[in-house]
Design a protein around this motif. Structure first.
Motif, mmCIF file in Angstrom:
data_model
loop_
_atom_site.group_PDB
_atom_site.id
_atom_site.type_symbol
_atom_site.label_atom_id
_atom_site.label_comp_id
_atom_site.label_asym_id
_atom_site.label_seq_id
_atom_site.Cartn_x
_atom_site.Cartn_y
_atom_site.Cartn_z
ATOM 1 N N VAL A 48 -108.792 45.674 -3.404
ATOM 2 C CA VAL A 48 -108.572 46.141 -2.230
ATOM 3 C C VAL A 48 -109.915 47.043 -2.062
ATOM 4 C CG1 VAL A 48 -107.191 47.655 -0.655
ATOM 5 C CG2 VAL A 48 -106.397 45.956 -2.106
ATOM 6 N N GLY A 49 -110.596 47.254 -0.733
ATOM 7 C CA GLY A 49 -111.652 48.147 -0.657
ATOM 8 C C GLY A 49 -111.614 48.738 0.680
ATOM 9 N N ILE A 50 -112.157 50.079 0.681
ATOM 10 C CA ILE A 50 -111.996 50.759 1.858
ATOM 11 C C ILE A 50 -113.458 51.272 2.019
ATOM 12 C CG2 ILE A 50 -111.285 52.964 3.208
ATOM 13 C CD1 ILE A 50 -108.788 52.829 1.070
ATOM 14 N N ASP A 51 -114.014 51.475 3.323
ATOM 15 C CA ASP A 51 -115.294 51.707 3.578
ATOM 16 C C ASP A 51 -115.332 52.081 5.114
ATOM 17 O OD1 ASP A 51 -117.982 51.874 1.676
ATOM 18 O OD2 ASP A 51 -118.455 52.277 3.747
ATOM 19 N N LYS A 52 -116.194 52.995 5.607
ATOM 20 C CA LYS A 52 -116.263 53.382 6.943
ATOM 21 C C LYS A 52 -117.366 52.710 7.734
ATOM 22 C CE LYS A 52 -119.046 57.578 6.444
ATOM 23 N NZ LYS A 52 -119.237 59.005 6.740
ATOM 24 N N LYS B 198 -127.443 60.981 1.807
ATOM 25 C CA LYS B 198 -127.580 59.557 1.881
ATOM 26 C C LYS B 198 -127.270 59.033 3.274
ATOM 27 C CE LYS B 198 -128.926 58.811 -2.356
ATOM 28 N NZ LYS B 198 -130.643 58.155 -2.639
ATOM 29 N N ILE B 199 -127.708 57.834 3.601
ATOM 30 C CA ILE B 199 -127.479 57.493 4.930
ATOM 31 C C ILE B 199 -126.033 57.550 5.458
ATOM 32 C CG2 ILE B 199 -127.376 54.933 4.294
ATOM 33 C CD1 ILE B 199 -128.780 54.416 7.068
ATOM 34 N N TYR B 200 -125.197 57.161 4.861
ATOM 35 C CA TYR B 200 -123.544 57.220 4.907
ATOM 36 C C TYR B 200 -123.095 58.256 4.908
ATOM 37 C CZ TYR B 200 -123.921 56.769 -0.163
ATOM 38 O OH TYR B 200 -124.247 56.805 -1.444
ATOM 39 N N GLU B 201 -123.824 59.610 4.676
ATOM 40 C CA GLU B 201 -123.290 60.982 4.517
ATOM 41 C C GLU B 201 -124.006 61.864 5.966
ATOM 42 O OE1 GLU B 201 -123.156 61.559 -0.239
ATOM 43 O OE2 GLU B 201 -125.058 61.715 0.801
ATOM 44 N N ARG B 202 -124.767 61.181 6.552
ATOM 45 C CA ARG B 202 -125.536 61.951 7.411
ATOM 46 C C ARG B 202 -124.641 62.197 8.776
ATOM 47 N NH1 ARG B 202 -131.174 58.740 6.688
ATOM 48 N NH2 ARG B 202 -131.469 59.422 4.663
ATOM 49 N N SER B 203 -123.422 61.532 8.929
ATOM 50 C CA SER B 203 -122.878 61.925 10.348
ATOM 51 C C SER B 203 -121.943 62.937 9.828
ATOM 52 C CB SER B 203 -121.764 60.615 10.477
ATOM 53 O OG SER B 203 -120.792 60.324 9.344
ATOM 54 N N GLU B 204 -121.799 63.564 8.790
ATOM 55 C CA GLU B 204 -120.909 64.674 8.704
ATOM 56 C C GLU B 204 -121.353 65.649 7.590
ATOM 57 O OE1 GLU B 204 -116.232 65.870 7.914
ATOM 58 O OE2 GLU B 204 -116.722 63.556 7.646
ATOM 59 N N LYS B 205 -122.098 66.725 7.877
ATOM 60 C CA LYS B 205 -122.733 67.536 7.018
ATOM 61 C C LYS B 205 -121.653 68.339 6.324
ATOM 62 C CE LYS B 205 -127.619 67.309 8.311
ATOM 63 N NZ LYS B 205 -128.631 67.924 8.797
ATOM 64 N N LEU B 206 -121.412 68.663 5.070
ATOM 65 C CA LEU B 206 -120.543 69.562 4.397
ATOM 66 C C LEU B 206 -121.133 70.484 3.543
ATOM 67 C CD1 LEU B 206 -117.644 66.763 3.209
ATOM 68 C CD2 LEU B 206 -117.823 68.425 5.350
ATOM 69 N N HIS C 7 -110.625 47.347 4.002
ATOM 70 C CA HIS C 7 -110.116 47.916 5.170
ATOM 71 C C HIS C 7 -111.408 49.060 5.816
ATOM 72 C CE1 HIS C 7 -105.722 47.548 4.507
ATOM 73 N NE2 HIS C 7 -106.272 47.346 3.198
ATOM 74 N N LYS C 8 -111.538 49.141 6.918
ATOM 75 C CA LYS C 8 -112.614 49.864 7.695
ATOM 76 C C LYS C 8 -112.184 50.983 8.252
ATOM 77 C CE LYS C 8 -116.359 49.802 11.332
ATOM 78 N NZ LYS C 8 -115.941 50.870 11.838
ATOM 79 N N GLY C 9 -112.460 52.096 7.843
ATOM 80 C CA GLY C 9 -111.924 53.343 8.530
ATOM 81 C C GLY C 9 -112.205 54.593 7.552
ATOM 82 N N ASP C 10 -111.913 55.882 8.036
ATOM 83 C CA ASP C 10 -111.936 57.177 7.200
ATOM 84 C C ASP C 10 -111.068 56.749 5.859
ATOM 85 O OD1 ASP C 10 -112.331 59.833 7.145
ATOM 86 O OD2 ASP C 10 -110.256 59.804 7.057
ATOM 87 N N VAL C 11 -111.627 57.238 5.031
ATOM 88 C CA VAL C 11 -110.933 56.905 3.625
ATOM 89 C C VAL C 11 -109.664 57.611 3.421
ATOM 90 C CG1 VAL C 11 -112.308 58.810 2.458
ATOM 91 C CG2 VAL C 11 -111.392 56.827 0.902
ATOM 92 N N LEU C 12 -109.458 58.886 3.792
ATOM 93 C CA LEU C 12 -108.147 59.491 3.677
ATOM 94 C C LEU C 12 -106.947 58.952 4.557
ATOM 95 C CD1 LEU C 12 -109.202 63.339 3.343
ATOM 96 C CD2 LEU C 12 -107.736 61.975 1.819
ATOM 97 N N SER C 13 -107.583 58.447 5.971
ATOM 98 C CA SER C 13 -106.590 58.106 6.721
ATOM 99 C C SER C 13 -105.932 56.897 6.459
ATOM 100 C CB SER C 13 -107.314 57.838 8.123
ATOM 101 O OG SER C 13 -107.726 59.096 8.533
ATOM 102 N N VAL C 14 -107.026 55.979 5.875
ATOM 103 C CA VAL C 14 -106.638 54.704 5.250
ATOM 104 C C VAL C 14 -105.887 54.712 3.972
ATOM 105 C CG1 VAL C 14 -107.273 52.430 4.486
ATOM 106 C CG2 VAL C 14 -108.749 53.523 6.199
ATOM 107 N N LEU C 15 -106.182 55.647 3.132
ATOM 108 C CA LEU C 15 -105.371 55.817 1.780
ATOM 109 C C LEU C 15 -103.838 56.199 1.945
ATOM 110 C CD1 LEU C 15 -107.999 57.494 -0.670
ATOM 111 C CD2 LEU C 15 -106.737 55.771 -1.154
ATOM 112 N N GLY D 61 -118.094 50.097 -0.270
ATOM 113 C CA GLY D 61 -119.554 49.668 -0.121
ATOM 114 C C GLY D 61 -119.746 48.098 0.005
ATOM 115 N N THR D 62 -120.553 47.676 -0.659
ATOM 116 C CA THR D 62 -121.263 46.343 -0.656
ATOM 117 C C THR D 62 -120.255 45.397 -1.515
ATOM 118 O OG1 THR D 62 -122.954 46.511 -2.173
ATOM 119 C CG2 THR D 62 -123.398 46.638 0.410
ATOM 120 N N GLY D 63 -119.232 45.845 -2.219
ATOM 121 C CA GLY D 63 -118.150 44.876 -2.806
ATOM 122 C C GLY D 63 -118.368 44.824 -4.160
ATOM 123 N N THR D 64 -119.167 45.706 -4.860
ATOM 124 C CA THR D 64 -119.181 45.545 -6.393
ATOM 125 C C THR D 64 -117.900 45.598 -7.139
ATOM 126 O OG1 THR D 64 -121.435 46.283 -6.450
ATOM 127 C CG2 THR D 64 -120.121 46.491 -8.420
#
Length: 317
Positions: A260-264, A45-53, A16-24, A244-247
């Protein structure tokens, strides 16, 4: 072709592609037998840069994810929460400590705090270099699955016997013939996995962990395998909210579990799907579970002290 542990079970993978909370929150509740995941550490990390917390916002966000994950777990299910530390201005904030209460408040029970030790990590100059992370194994109830025989490791002293003082077992082998309990300290050779069995040829491997696809924080399949084998049965379903990449999917499907996997990140999921295809075709290179760590031999270049170091040592004397 993929050789699964239960040939009658055809393992599947759903992404599932999307925001983890929304999908969950949209997934059916109490569906999963095991959740294995490693959330982002909020360190840029590169996947965190869109939203700084801020760290406080980050911990609050993780709390929501933990709540949604617990809701999605079967009563007999387990969560393996693999985390390291958030680092700010040289100060360490262990994520497992900051999230423990989130699990405990929801009735989860901690069964093990597993230490995952690896050979290479972040090099530091003002503190000791980090060389381990943790896996918190929580269960939803006392009626949980634990298959010890599936994850036993070879006995260190197979010839050891009970002492004469133990009249009943005197002289008998003291260990289990199937192997010993792997304990709560796990060690794998990520370096050897990357060097000898590279899954993807990625030229810009720049992050600290040497085992890579394009994902900057990827854990070895063997790490997830042990969780899958110990805590699920064939035919069970394993979820990774940060696929991520499916490990996790690879480890689950390899042993006849559904994934089942989720990633944005669509790029990561594309790689995950391709890796699953290769797994099913039998062409995906995976470091075999339990493979001994290779030690450099005397005389090898990588085990030889450089001349520059010898000269530097002499000058210090």
């Amino acid at each position: 072709m993929l050789q699964v542990t239960s040939p009658k079970i055809i393992p599947t993978a759903t992404f599932h592609k999307g925001d983890v909370l929304s999908v969950l929150r949209k997934l059916p509740k109490t569906k999963f037998d095991l959740i294995v995941t490693s959330p982002p550490y909020n360190i840029g990390k590169i996947y965190e840069r869109s939203e700084k917390l801020t760290f406080e916002e980050y911990v609050e966000w993780l709390d929501k994810i933990i709540g949604a994950s617990v809701d999605a777990l079967q009563d007999h299910g387990s969560i393996c929460w693999q985390v390291g530390s958030f680092v700010k201005d040289g100060e360490i904030f262990p994520i497992d400590i900051y999230t423990y209460d989130s699990f405990k408040r929801r009735g989860m029970k901690l069964r093990n705090r597993i230490i995952w030790r690896f050979n290479f990590g972040l090099h530091s100059k003002k503190r000791l270099s980090g060389r381990y992370e943790t896996i918190l194994w929580f269960t939803k109830s006392d009626d949980h699955r634990f298959n010890l025989d599936a994850v036993r490791v070879p006995q260190l002293y197979p010839g050891k016997r009970h002492p004469k003082a133990r009249a009943k077992d005197s002289g008998k082998p003291s260990g289990n013939p199937l192997g010993k309990n792997p304990s709560d300290y796990w060690e794998f050779s990520a370096e050897e996995y990357f060097q000898n069995d590279p899954v993807w040829d990625i030229p810009n491997v720049k992050a600290n962990h040497p085992e890579k696809t394009i994902h900057p924080c990827q854990f070895p399949v063997e790490l997830v395998e042990r969780c899958v084998l110990a805590l699920t049965d064939p035919g069970d379903t394993v979820l990774d909210p940060f696929m991520g990449t499916g490990t996790t999917a690879i480890a689950a499907m390899k042993h006849s579990r559904h994934a089942v996997g989720i990633d944005k990140d669509g790029a990561f999921l594309k790689i995950a799907k391709e890796r699953v295809k290769q797994l099913l075709k039998g062409t995906l290179k995976i470091r075999h579970s339990g493979k001994p760590t290779r030690t450099p031999q005397i005389g090898e270049k990588v085990a030889t002290v450089p001349e520059e170091w010898k000269q530097a040592t002499k000058r210090r004397r």
